[in-house]
Design an enzyme around this catalytic site. Structure first.
Site, PDB file in Angstrom:
ATOM      1  N   SER A  21      -0.168 -10.924   3.773  1.00  0.00           N
ATOM      2  CA  SER A  21       0.106  -9.251   4.255  1.00  0.00           C
ATOM      3  C   SER A  21      -0.639 -10.303   5.038  1.00  0.00           C
ATOM      4  CB  SER A  21      -0.376  -8.423   3.800  1.00  0.00           C
ATOM      5  OG  SER A  21      -0.115  -6.718   4.502  1.00  0.00           O
ATOM      6  N   ASN A  22      -0.278  -8.745   5.956  1.00  0.00           N
ATOM      7  CA  ASN A  22      -1.310  -9.465   7.942  1.00  0.00           C
ATOM      8  C   ASN A  22      -2.542  -7.827   8.369  1.00  0.00           C
ATOM      9  OD1 ASN A  22       0.218  -7.611   8.927  1.00  0.00           O
ATOM     10  ND2 ASN A  22       2.195  -8.378   8.109  1.00  0.00           N
ATOM     11  N   ARG A  23      -2.370  -8.034   9.717  1.00  0.00           N
ATOM     12  CA  ARG A  23      -3.824  -6.682   9.838  1.00  0.00           C
ATOM     13  C   ARG A  23      -3.242  -5.692  10.303  1.00  0.00           C
ATOM     14  NH1 ARG A  23      -7.604  -9.794  14.050  1.00  0.00           N
ATOM     15  NH2 ARG A  23      -8.627  -7.299  13.701  1.00  0.00           N
ATOM     16  N   ALA A  88       5.150  -4.785  11.160  1.00  0.00           N
ATOM     17  CA  ALA A  88       4.618  -6.417  10.833  1.00  0.00           C
ATOM     18  C   ALA A  88       5.249  -6.901   9.350  1.00  0.00           C
ATOM     19  CB  ALA A  88       3.162  -6.619  11.054  1.00  0.00           C
TER      20      ALA A  88
END
Ligand code: CTP
Length: 210
Positions: A21-23, A88
């Protein structure tokens, strides 16, 4: 107007306990959804896995993966006048997802990834008269990259920001953004609360709509 917003990250499973995943925390997209609802628009918010409360009056659809987000966008798109793609979206996903927890002895240190579809590019042929708004989260001076994405993705407006700049980026309440338009016009906003960036964005896209 009917406004469709995506927000948050997507989460791409490796097995039942691990993911890629991402932040992203969803703050900017949720702020856009809230500001649009407060401005009197009918808002549908497609949210990746985030811990935020649904803004009052907003219809929320929860998804996990990029493929689920694409399917939800395709379902909701026909009814919308404005699509704000603030999510995102993970560009890659694991090639396979194990139905059971992978034991460390079963892993060889290599995770094979495959590309996820680009949601904006996939739906571009169905844009019609809709207003499309995108975001470009860059590290460093963002306007050149954002300009490229604006044209590639057929957007009417892109919100560019340097996620490493002080007071901008993930998990903070403020953002410093530049709005870019297809005719080359730029509007650099000062450091503002994400709620205020969202209000200005809603005011701007309302002028681009029918
Ligand atoms: N986006 C999308 N589908 C993806 C990736 C991104 O629709 N698979 C959208 C985002 O919601 C955002 C815009 O495209 O509005 C730009 O996203 P960004 O992550 O900045 O760019 P990428 O297209 O992923 O390009 P790059 O990896 O080259 O930075």
């Amino acid at each position: 107007m009917n406004v469709l917003v995506t927000a948050g990250p997507t989460r791409e499973p490796i097995d039942p306990v691990r993911f890629v995943s991402n932040r992203s925390t969803g703050k900017m997209g949720f702020a856009v959804a809230q500001a649009a609802a407060e401005a009197g628009h009918a808002v549908t918010l497609i949210a990746g896995p985030v811990t935020l409360d649904t803004p009052p009056g907003v219809r929320r659809v929860d998804v996990t993966t990029a493929l689920e987000m694409l399917a939800a966008v395709e379902r909701e798109l026909p009814a919308c006048d404005v699509f704000v793609s603030a999510a995102a979206v993970a560009d890659w996903r694991p090639e396979t997802c194990s139905p059971t927890k992978l034991k460390k002895g079963e892993m060889d240190g290599v995770l094979r990834l495959v590309r996820n579809p680009d949601i904006l590019k996939t739906i571009l042929p169905r844009k019609g008269t809709r207003v499309f708004v995108g975001f470009a989260a860059e590290t460093g001076e963002p306007t050149a990259e954002a300009g490229r994405k604006l044209h590639e993705k057929g957007l009417d407006l892109i919100v560019a920001n340097d996620v490493t700049a002080p007071g901008a980026g993930f998990a903070v309440e403020t953002n410093r953004v530049t709005l870019l338009f297809p005719d080359g016009r730029h509007e650099a906003l000062p450091l503002l609360r994400k709620t205020e960036v969202a209000r200005r964005l809603v005011a701007t896209f309302a002028t681009l709509g029918r």
